[in-house]
Scaffold this motif. Structure first.
Motif, PDB file in Angstrom:
ATOM      1  N   PRO A  83      -6.984  -7.553  -7.083  1.00  0.00           N
ATOM      2  CA  PRO A  83      -6.615  -6.381  -7.957  1.00  0.00           C
ATOM      3  C   PRO A  83      -7.340  -6.041  -8.323  1.00  0.00           C
ATOM      4  CG  PRO A  83      -7.392  -8.628  -8.517  1.00  0.00           C
ATOM      5  CD  PRO A  83      -7.945  -8.659  -7.074  1.00  0.00           C
ATOM      6  N   GLU A  84      -8.757  -4.709  -7.588  1.00  0.00           N
ATOM      7  CA  GLU A  84      -8.759  -3.510  -7.206  1.00  0.00           C
ATOM      8  C   GLU A  84      -7.420  -2.914  -6.352  1.00  0.00           C
ATOM      9  OE1 GLU A  84     -10.718  -6.052  -6.673  1.00  0.00           O
ATOM     10  OE2 GLU A  84     -12.233  -6.060  -8.701  1.00  0.00           O
ATOM     11  N   SER A  85      -7.485  -3.557  -5.809  1.00  0.00           N
ATOM     12  CA  SER A  85      -6.599  -2.503  -4.545  1.00  0.00           C
ATOM     13  C   SER A  85      -4.751  -2.256  -5.383  1.00  0.00           C
ATOM     14  CB  SER A  85      -5.824  -3.243  -3.518  1.00  0.00           C
ATOM     15  OG  SER A  85      -7.709  -3.395  -2.781  1.00  0.00           O
ATOM     16  N   CYS A 111       0.776  -1.113   0.120  1.00  0.00           N
ATOM     17  CA  CYS A 111      -0.069   0.178   0.202  1.00  0.00           C
ATOM     18  C   CYS A 111       0.779   0.861   0.121  1.00  0.00           C
ATOM     19  CB  CYS A 111      -0.764  -0.189   1.083  1.00  0.00           C
ATOM     20  SG  CYS A 111      -1.389   1.572   1.625  1.00  0.00           S
ATOM     21  N   ARG A 112       0.154   1.987  -0.535  1.00  0.00           N
ATOM     22  CA  ARG A 112       1.296   3.730  -0.174  1.00  0.00           C
ATOM     23  C   ARG A 112       1.033   4.197   0.435  1.00  0.00           C
ATOM     24  NH1 ARG A 112      -1.816   6.937  -5.846  1.00  0.00           N
ATOM     25  NH2 ARG A 112      -1.349   4.986  -7.133  1.00  0.00           N
ATOM     26  N   TYR A 113       0.268   3.654   2.029  1.00  0.00           N
ATOM     27  CA  TYR A 113       0.406   4.724   2.646  1.00  0.00           C
ATOM     28  C   TYR A 113      -0.085   4.212   4.316  1.00  0.00           C
ATOM     29  CZ  TYR A 113      -2.248   8.182  -0.461  1.00  0.00           C
ATOM     30  OH  TYR A 113      -2.874   8.646  -1.845  1.00  0.00           O
ATOM     31  N   CYS A 114       0.981   2.598   3.793  1.00  0.00           N
ATOM     32  CA  CYS A 114       0.289   2.147   5.562  1.00  0.00           C
ATOM     33  C   CYS A 114       1.964   0.389   4.734  1.00  0.00           C
ATOM     34  CB  CYS A 114      -0.222   1.070   5.863  1.00  0.00           C
ATOM     35  SG  CYS A 114      -1.794   0.333   4.834  1.00  0.00           S
ATOM     36  N   PRO A 137     -11.026   7.680  -2.558  1.00  0.00           N
ATOM     37  CA  PRO A 137     -11.575   7.515  -4.036  1.00  0.00           C
ATOM     38  C   PRO A 137     -11.350   5.543  -3.760  1.00  0.00           C
ATOM     39  CG  PRO A 137     -10.334   8.163  -5.129  1.00  0.00           C
ATOM     40  CD  PRO A 137      -9.891   8.605  -3.407  1.00  0.00           C
ATOM     41  N   LEU A 138     -12.693   4.627  -3.743  1.00  0.00           N
ATOM     42  CA  LEU A 138     -12.102   3.488  -3.783  1.00  0.00           C
ATOM     43  C   LEU A 138     -12.509   3.111  -4.598  1.00  0.00           C
ATOM     44  CD1 LEU A 138     -14.811   2.131  -0.679  1.00  0.00           C
ATOM     45  CD2 LEU A 138     -12.254   2.327  -0.908  1.00  0.00           C
ATOM     46  N   GLY A 190      -5.422  -0.010  -0.333  1.00  0.00           N
ATOM     47  CA  GLY A 190      -6.634  -0.883   0.269  1.00  0.00           C
ATOM     48  C   GLY A 190      -8.088   0.486   0.833  1.00  0.00           C
ATOM     49  N   PRO A 191      -8.838  -1.025   1.089  1.00  0.00           N
ATOM     50  CA  PRO A 191     -10.019   0.004   1.622  1.00  0.00           C
ATOM     51  C   PRO A 191     -10.539   0.686   2.330  1.00  0.00           C
ATOM     52  CG  PRO A 191     -10.810  -2.107   1.472  1.00  0.00           C
ATOM     53  CD  PRO A 191      -8.702  -2.194   0.996  1.00  0.00           C
ATOM     54  N   VAL A 192      -9.522  -0.072   3.863  1.00  0.00           N
ATOM     55  CA  VAL A 192      -8.725   0.760   4.987  1.00  0.00           C
ATOM     56  C   VAL A 192      -8.558   1.990   4.743  1.00  0.00           C
ATOM     57  CG1 VAL A 192      -8.516  -0.224   7.718  1.00  0.00           C
ATOM     58  CG2 VAL A 192      -9.178  -1.453   5.900  1.00  0.00           C
TER      59      VAL A 192
END
Length: 73
Positions: A16-18, A6-9, A34-35, A24-26
């Motif tokens: 595949p969406e993430s 993840c870019r943030y954690c 945006p999701l 990720g969604p969290v």
């Protein structure tokens, strides 16, 4: 399947969406992101609007957008 973080954690992205988004969604909920993946190609172009034609109430005086400097002697 390549492991992408993840870019943030430091969490690994599994869906595949993430992986397409880069987070990720969290992290999306925590950071107000945006999701859905958006790119510059999928965004709709907005027409430019003029900011100089702001309606002014008749009892008000207009303020010039560019200030006029006093003339030097």
């Amino acid at each position: 399947m390549k492991a992408i973080r993840c870019r943030y954690c430091p969490q690994l992205l599994l869906t595949p969406e993430s992986r397409a988004r880069g987070y990720g969604p969290v992290c999306a909920r925590k950071n107000g992101l945006p999701l859905t993946p958006t790119s510059w190609r999928t965004r709709q172009a907005r027409p430019a609007t003029s900011t100089t034609a702001i309606p002014v109430h008749p009892d008000q005086t207009t303020i010039p957008i560019q200030p006029t400097l006093p003339k030097e002697n």
